[in-house]
Design an enzyme around this catalytic site. Structure first.
Site, PDB file in Angstrom:
ATOM      1  N   CYS A   1      43.857 -33.182 -36.458  1.00  0.00           N
ATOM      2  CA  CYS A   1      43.210 -31.960 -35.967  1.00  0.00           C
ATOM      3  C   CYS A   1      44.258 -30.950 -35.494  1.00  0.00           C
ATOM      4  CB  CYS A   1      42.303 -32.278 -34.792  1.00  0.00           C
ATOM      5  SG  CYS A   1      41.065 -33.501 -35.192  1.00  0.00           S
TER       6      CYS A   1
ATOM      7  N   ARG B   1      48.429 -29.793 -41.676  1.00  0.00           N
ATOM      8  CA  ARG B   1      48.086 -31.039 -40.978  1.00  0.00           C
ATOM      9  C   ARG B   1      46.903 -31.742 -41.636  1.00  0.00           C
ATOM     10  NH1 ARG B   1      50.022 -30.495 -35.440  1.00  0.00           N
ATOM     11  NH2 ARG B   1      48.310 -31.713 -34.601  1.00  0.00           N
TER      12      ARG B   1
ATOM     13  N   TRP C   1      40.079 -33.163 -38.577  1.00  0.00           N
ATOM     14  CA  TRP C   1      40.351 -34.249 -39.527  1.00  0.00           C
ATOM     15  C   TRP C   1      39.505 -35.397 -39.016  1.00  0.00           C
ATOM     16  CZ3 TRP C   1      43.256 -35.239 -43.910  1.00  0.00           C
ATOM     17  CH2 TRP C   1      43.647 -36.560 -44.170  1.00  0.00           C
TER      18      TRP C   1
ATOM     19  N   ASN D   1      41.956 -32.454 -29.808  1.00  0.00           N
ATOM     20  CA  ASN D   1      42.765 -33.161 -30.791  1.00  0.00           C
ATOM     21  C   ASN D   1      43.117 -34.512 -30.185  1.00  0.00           C
ATOM     22  OD1 ASN D   1      44.677 -34.031 -32.632  1.00  0.00           O
ATOM     23  ND2 ASN D   1      46.276 -32.653 -31.904  1.00  0.00           N
ATOM     24  N   GLY D   2      42.903 -35.591 -30.911  1.00  0.00           N
ATOM     25  CA  GLY D   2      43.236 -36.913 -30.382  1.00  0.00           C
ATOM     26  C   GLY D   2      42.036 -37.831 -30.449  1.00  0.00           C
TER      27      GLY D   2
ATOM     28  N   GLU E   1      59.386 -52.646 -50.783  1.00  0.00           N
ATOM     29  CA  GLU E   1      59.150 -51.267 -50.399  1.00  0.00           C
ATOM     30  C   GLU E   1      60.481 -50.576 -50.061  1.00  0.00           C
ATOM     31  OE1 GLU E   1      57.099 -49.160 -50.770  1.00  0.00           O
ATOM     32  OE2 GLU E   1      57.397 -47.634 -49.241  1.00  0.00           O
TER      33      GLU E   1
ATOM     34  N   LYS F   1      61.855 -47.248 -51.972  1.00  0.00           N
ATOM     35  CA  LYS F   1      62.145 -46.026 -51.209  1.00  0.00           C
ATOM     36  C   LYS F   1      63.524 -45.509 -51.566  1.00  0.00           C
ATOM     37  CE  LYS F   1      59.338 -45.083 -50.071  1.00  0.00           C
ATOM     38  NZ  LYS F   1      57.924 -45.168 -50.080  1.00  0.00           N
TER      39      LYS F   1
ATOM     40  N   GLU G   1      63.690 -44.150 -55.319  1.00  0.00           N
ATOM     41  CA  GLU G   1      62.978 -42.920 -55.700  1.00  0.00           C
ATOM     42  C   GLU G   1      63.596 -41.659 -55.128  1.00  0.00           C
ATOM     43  OE1 GLU G   1      58.879 -42.369 -54.361  1.00  0.00           O
ATOM     44  OE2 GLU G   1      59.260 -43.672 -52.666  1.00  0.00           O
TER      45      GLU G   1
ATOM     46  N   HIS H   1      68.930 -68.388 -59.221  1.00  0.00           N
ATOM     47  CA  HIS H   1      68.377 -68.697 -60.553  1.00  0.00           C
ATOM     48  C   HIS H   1      68.719 -67.606 -61.561  1.00  0.00           C
ATOM     49  CE1 HIS H   1      66.403 -72.167 -58.902  1.00  0.00           C
ATOM     50  NE2 HIS H   1      65.981 -71.415 -57.899  1.00  0.00           N
TER      51      HIS H   1
ATOM     52  N   LYS I   1      53.411 -36.268 -56.236  1.00  0.00           N
ATOM     53  CA  LYS I   1      52.794 -36.921 -55.077  1.00  0.00           C
ATOM     54  C   LYS I   1      51.531 -37.673 -55.478  1.00  0.00           C
ATOM     55  CE  LYS I   1      52.398 -37.988 -50.766  1.00  0.00           C
ATOM     56  NZ  LYS I   1      53.244 -39.119 -50.357  1.00  0.00           N
TER      57      LYS I   1
HETATM   58  O1  M6R Z   1      48.240 -42.051 -53.718  1.00  0.00           O
HETATM   59  P1  M6R Z   1      48.535 -43.484 -53.992  1.00  0.00           P
HETATM   60  O2  M6R Z   1      48.792 -44.264 -52.733  1.00  0.00           O
HETATM   61  O3  M6R Z   1      47.526 -44.163 -54.852  1.00  0.00           O
HETATM   62  O4  M6R Z   1      49.894 -43.471 -54.789  1.00  0.00           O
HETATM   63  C1  M6R Z   1      50.435 -44.640 -55.334  1.00  0.00           C
HETATM   64  C2  M6R Z   1      51.880 -44.442 -55.674  1.00  0.00           C
HETATM   65  O5  M6R Z   1      52.023 -43.445 -56.636  1.00  0.00           O
HETATM   66  C3  M6R Z   1      52.711 -44.082 -54.448  1.00  0.00           C
HETATM   67  O6  M6R Z   1      52.549 -45.037 -53.435  1.00  0.00           O
HETATM   68  C4  M6R Z   1      54.189 -43.951 -54.771  1.00  0.00           C
HETATM   69  O7  M6R Z   1      54.707 -45.176 -55.182  1.00  0.00           O
HETATM   70  C5  M6R Z   1      54.930 -43.410 -53.562  1.00  0.00           C
HETATM   71  N1  M6R Z   1      55.048 -41.999 -53.642  1.00  0.00           N
HETATM   72  C6  M6R Z   1      56.249 -43.986 -53.362  1.00  0.00           C
HETATM   73  O8  M6R Z   1      56.840 -43.524 -52.199  1.00  0.00           O
END
Ligand code: M6R
Length: 608
Positions: A2, A27, A75, A100-101, A481, A485, A488, A504, A603
């Site tokens: 919010c 936001r 939100w 907000n909160g 993960e 990170k 990418e 292995h 995204k």
């Molecule tokens: O919007 P989603 O969570 O479905 O997206 C899935 C992936 O495309 C997303 O998690 C992607 O791997 C990330 N941008 C990585 O940081």
């Protein structure tokens, strides 16, 4: 998340409020509203949807006309997005406010107020505060605010109008941010600097439990006892873009820092009486205890959150969990049986493969549960059951806070399911839930503790061509993960490997000086992981260990150690994720990459 704004001054109040709210659009929100003193009466306009929808409604019904008022973008957390749940909310005849909160004890307060004859029109926690404030109002705003704050629990920032005080606007906050802007002959309140930067760069930061009073003569501050407070005037030296990033250099860094709030906002509404309660999301204990097989289907980071879920659910709930990449699941004829639970995790709620996988699962008779951040998205709309994560909008392509809230929901689910199945006692469920609640503060602490070391170690990574992330159990799930990170956004090649699997084949890749990031937060597996670390160290690897602050690590095992606070073992990924995110972030910055928009990536991946 919010957004709050407020204005006192000679300009057209409605115009200022809407224009300030537009600067808080980043936001995220699903409805908006304003309240303005018009001829000494408070007029409210609110609407579901975007600010343009609110503007259309006001154009049709008449724009509130005056010089003092408050505005809000909502939100949704308590109650669906709708005009009636939108802010501002009235409480009785005296109070109109925006919030907000989250008010954690709103259910108890609502019951008490109902017993006192108060009626409610919305499903929100905010209306409860408005009614309570009105109940406490005997003509003195500061007293009414103080009495109200003495009983409400949670995080909040409030902008308040009292009907019999048409020249005054009050604000108060606890935890949720709020600033008070000042310019010649006018003043503002806002959740964030971008809202007011068009009008002024001068502002005060309201601290916990401080009350601000804005009038046409200026602003003043006092504590809850009414003692006046002198505050330091701050000057924002940001341009508009920097202001939207809250002063951070990149959205990714801002979003990493937003994780404590995102976790709190996501889990607090789903806990009642100390244990998880997902009934609002149509997930009853009976439904959970009937499940015999779970599939978690997602892509990228969301799939990695599912990996954490697998380890925790299998361990606590004794239910088999298969984690699937959505693009594989949909084409491999999965062996779904009627009654299986298919959990789809998605930040955007629009990922094409995840959506298709969910549709397939439904067709095959599975129950589908979506864990989604974007309100009203396709996956959210089509799932049988839905848990919204409340991370607020995630703008950086590299997902950080969305991952954190996704795993927090995995824990909620696991704890509730284990309890429903009678596999953990009520006492154990309460203990685990309280540990989960505590992660919000611990994440905050971890960011402060590890950020300097991550900057330093990131420098070493920038020179590498390849590196490995290793770990066992949950540490392996988290390593996946960490590796994604780094890849990418820094464009450094890395792989995540189960530490015990290296010998292995993969260990042949280790050469002198090759960085290996070992995640070793699972105490029960520490000795085994250390043995694997020694194997790579003996072959020349440069090892960084991420572990808890009590782990015994001898000097000859690691070249560097990043320690995070020790918490419940199964929850450690929530803290250990932070250094992995920051290492990737700083490696990307040091390589001069476009951190928020890495090459070749989008995204929201709405194509196959
Ligand atoms: O919007 P989603 O969570 O479905 O997206 C899935 C992936 O495309 C997303 O998690 C992607 O791997 C990330 N941008 C990585 O940081």
């Amino acid at each position: 998340m919010c957004g709050i704004v407020g204005y006192v001054g000679a300009k057209d109040c409605s115009e200022v409020l809407v224009s300030a709210l537009r600067k808080l659009e980043y936001r995220g929100y699903d409805s908006a509203g304003i309240a303005v003193f018009e001829n000494d009466k408070i007029r409210i306009a609110k609407e579901k949807g975007r600010l343009d929808d609110l503007q259309k409604r006001m154009d049709a019904e008449g724009v509130p006309c005056g010089h003092i008022g408050v505005g809000h973008t909502r939100w949704a957390t308590h109650g669906v997005p709708s005009a009636v749940n939108s802010h501002p909310h009235r409480g009785g005849k005296n109070v109109t406010l925006v919030h907000n909160g989250i008010i954690e004890n709103y259910k108890e307060l609502k019951e008490t107020l109902k017993d006192l004859g108060r009626t409610f029109v919305s499903e929100t926690d905010t209306e409860v505060v408005a009614q309570l404030m009105d109940f406490n109002y005997m003509g003195d705003p500061v007293q009414a605010i103080a009495r109200t704050l003495s009983v409400v629990e949670g995080s909040f920032a409030l902008g308040i109008l009292f009907a019999d005080r048409p020249g005054e606007l009050y604000a108060v906050r606890r935890e949720s941010p709020l600033i008070v802007g000042v310019a010649e002959g006018e003043s503002f309140i806002a959740s964030d600097v971008p809202a007011i930067i068009k009008y002024t760069t001068q502002y005060y930061l309201l601290e916990h439990d401080e009350i601000a009073k804005l009038t046409f003569d200026g602003v003043s501050f006092c504590d809850l006892e009414g003692n006046s407070i002198e505050k330091e005037l701050k000057v924002a030296d940001w341009d508009q873009e920097a202001a939207e990033k809250g002063g951070y250099e990149h959205y990714m860094l801002k979003e990493i820092h937003e994780q404590p709030t995102a976790v709190k906002t996501t889990i607090t509404p789903r806990i009642s009486d100390g244990v998880p309660n997902l009934e609002e999301c149509s997930i009853t204990p009976e439904r959970l205890s009937d499940i015999n097989q779970i599939y978690i289907v997602a892509c990228g980071t969301a799939m990695h959150a599912g990996m954490i879920g697998k380890y925790v659910i299998e361990k606590l709930c004794k239910v088999p969990v298969i984690v699937d990449i959505a693009s594989e699941f949909r084409y491999r004829d999965p062996l779904i049986k009627e009654g299986d639970l298919v959990v789809i995790i998605s930040q955007s709620g629009e990922t094409a493969d995840s959506l298709a996988a969910m549709r397939l699962a439904k067709k095959m008779g599975a129950q589908t549960l979506a864990i989604v951040n974007a309100k009203g998205s396709s996956i959210a709309r089509e799932a049988d059951m839905l848990i919204y994560t409340h991370a607020g909008p995630e703008i950086a392509v590299a997902s950080t806070k969305a991952y954190m809230v996704q795993i927090s929901v995995m824990y909620l689910l696991a704890f509730e399911m284990a309890y429903s199945k009678g596999l953990i006692s009520e006492e154990e469920c309460r203990r685990l839930t309280s540990e989960l609640v505590g992660t919000s503060d611990k994440i905050e602490m971890t960011i402060g503790l590890v950020e300097p070391a991550c900057k330093v170690f990131a420098q070493e990574l920038t020179e590498a061509e390849n590196l490995l992330y290793i770990g066992r159990g949950l540490d392996y799930a988290l390593s996946m993960e960490g590796s994604l990170k780094l890849k990418e956004i820094s464009y450094i090649h890395s792989e995540a490997y189960a530490a015990g699997e290296l010998k292995h084949g993969t260990i042949s890749l280790i050469t002198e000086g090759m960085p290996v990031i070992a995640v070793a937060t699972q105490n029960s597996l520490l000795d085994k992981t250390i043995s694997n670390i020694k194997e790579v160290k003996a072959r020349g690897a440069k090892v960084l260990i991420v572990c808890d602050d009590e782990a015994q690590i001898s000097d000859d095992v690691a070249d560097a150690v990043i320690r995070v606070p020790k918490i419940e073992e199964c929850l450690m990924p929530m803290l250990a994720a932070v250094p992995l995110q920051l290492l990737a972030y700083y490696a990307s910055v040091l390589r001069g990459n476009d951190v928020d928009k890495p090459r070749n990536l989008a995204k929201s991946v709405t194509v196959e």
